[in-house]
Design an enzyme around this catalytic site. Structure first.
Site, PDB file in Angstrom:
ATOM      1  N   THR A   1       7.239   2.416   0.086  1.00  0.00           N
ATOM      2  CA  THR A   1       7.195   1.251  -0.796  1.00  0.00           C
ATOM      3  C   THR A   1       7.004   1.747  -2.230  1.00  0.00           C
ATOM      4  O   THR A   1       7.149   2.931  -2.496  1.00  0.00           O
ATOM      5  CB  THR A   1       6.063   0.288  -0.373  1.00  0.00           C
ATOM      6  OG1 THR A   1       4.832   1.015  -0.356  1.00  0.00           O
ATOM      7  CG2 THR A   1       6.338  -0.313   0.995  1.00  0.00           C
TER       8      THR A   1
ATOM      9  N   VAL B   1       4.380   0.590  -5.020  1.00  0.00           N
ATOM     10  CA  VAL B   1       3.059   0.778  -5.633  1.00  0.00           C
ATOM     11  C   VAL B   1       2.283   1.872  -4.889  1.00  0.00           C
ATOM     12  O   VAL B   1       1.586   2.673  -5.509  1.00  0.00           O
ATOM     13  CB  VAL B   1       2.261  -0.546  -5.639  1.00  0.00           C
ATOM     14  CG1 VAL B   1       0.861  -0.336  -6.200  1.00  0.00           C
ATOM     15  CG2 VAL B   1       2.999  -1.616  -6.446  1.00  0.00           C
ATOM     16  N   CYS B   2       2.429   1.919  -3.585  1.00  0.00           N
ATOM     17  CA  CYS B   2       1.638   2.829  -2.746  1.00  0.00           C
ATOM     18  C   CYS B   2       1.710   4.299  -3.170  1.00  0.00           C
ATOM     19  O   CYS B   2       0.669   4.944  -3.285  1.00  0.00           O
ATOM     20  CB  CYS B   2       2.036   2.682  -1.286  1.00  0.00           C
ATOM     21  SG  CYS B   2       1.804   1.012  -0.633  1.00  0.00           S
ATOM     22  N   PRO B   3       2.895   4.858  -3.430  1.00  0.00           N
ATOM     23  CA  PRO B   3       2.903   6.284  -3.784  1.00  0.00           C
ATOM     24  C   PRO B   3       2.217   6.572  -5.120  1.00  0.00           C
ATOM     25  O   PRO B   3       1.691   7.662  -5.314  1.00  0.00           O
ATOM     26  CB  PRO B   3       4.387   6.651  -3.823  1.00  0.00           C
ATOM     27  CG  PRO B   3       5.102   5.367  -4.018  1.00  0.00           C
ATOM     28  CD  PRO B   3       4.251   4.314  -3.347  1.00  0.00           C
TER      29      PRO B   3
ATOM     30  N   ILE C   1      -1.467   6.905  -4.033  1.00  0.00           N
ATOM     31  CA  ILE C   1      -1.690   8.092  -3.221  1.00  0.00           C
ATOM     32  C   ILE C   1      -1.619   9.345  -4.101  1.00  0.00           C
ATOM     33  O   ILE C   1      -2.468  10.239  -3.999  1.00  0.00           O
ATOM     34  CB  ILE C   1      -0.670   8.153  -2.070  1.00  0.00           C
ATOM     35  CG1 ILE C   1      -0.867   6.958  -1.130  1.00  0.00           C
ATOM     36  CG2 ILE C   1      -0.806   9.466  -1.295  1.00  0.00           C
ATOM     37  CD1 ILE C   1       0.286   6.726  -0.167  1.00  0.00           C
TER      38      ILE C   1
END
Length: 178
Positions: free
Chosen positions: A48, A50-52, A55
């Site tokens: 997806t 926003v997630c990276p 992380i």
């Protein structure tokens, strides 16, 4: 939702821990954080947008967590195989220094109460857990809003003082005296 003062749930999950052939996966459980501070951060889905960014930012701050003797765990509802595929295909995720836990059955997210009511995927939840396994801080963001990793580090610093910390307190500043 579990909150401050609650015991962090027991778990045992598969995790993607490396992209090195033959060393990609390991089982991770509560015992891996026993006696240490721990930060668990959840994201909705792999592959997806926003997630990276989150992380990668946790990875950039990894040395700060390590300096605070704090274990770092990322968690989503994807399988450990999907985590590996994402790491192999995303430049910012290849060299992660912490495990990506696979809460594939969504049991840990459900026990914590951080599943989105309609979409049934983990919210952007962050838990700071003390060495006794007690939740000391919780932050939950809407699916569309990334969290502030520097605030997680700042809050961890404040909690580790075991003293009264005023608004906007940062490591090195005076704490409050009664």
């Amino acid at each position: 939702m579990l909150t401050i003062g609650d015991k962090f749930p027991e778990f045992k999950l598969q995790a993607c821990v490396s992209i090195e052939k033959g060393k990609e996966f390991a089982e991770v459980a509560n015992k891996d954080a026993k006696g240490s501070w721990a930060v668990y951060f959840f994201w909705p889905l792999d592959f997806t947008f926003v997630c990276p960014t989150e992380i990668a930012e946790f990875n950039k701050e990894f040395k700060n967590f390590q300096a605070r003797e704090t274990k770092l765990f990322g968690v989503s509802a994807d399988s450990h195989f999907v985590h590996l595929a994402w790491r192999n295909n995303h430049d910012d995720l290849r060299d992660l220094k912490f495990p990506m836990l696979a809460d594939y059955k969504k049991e840990l997210a459900a026990q914590l109460g951080v599943l989105h009511k309609q979409d049934h995927m983990p919210l952007r939840a962050t838990f700071i857990v003390d060495p006794d396994g007690i939740i000391r801080w919780v932050s939950v963001n809407d699916l569309s809003v990334g969290r502030n990793v520097k605030e997680v580090v700042r809050t961890l610093d404040a909690l580790q003082t075991d003293e009264l910390c005023p608004c906007n307190w940062e490591k090195g500043q005076a704490t409050l005296t009664v």
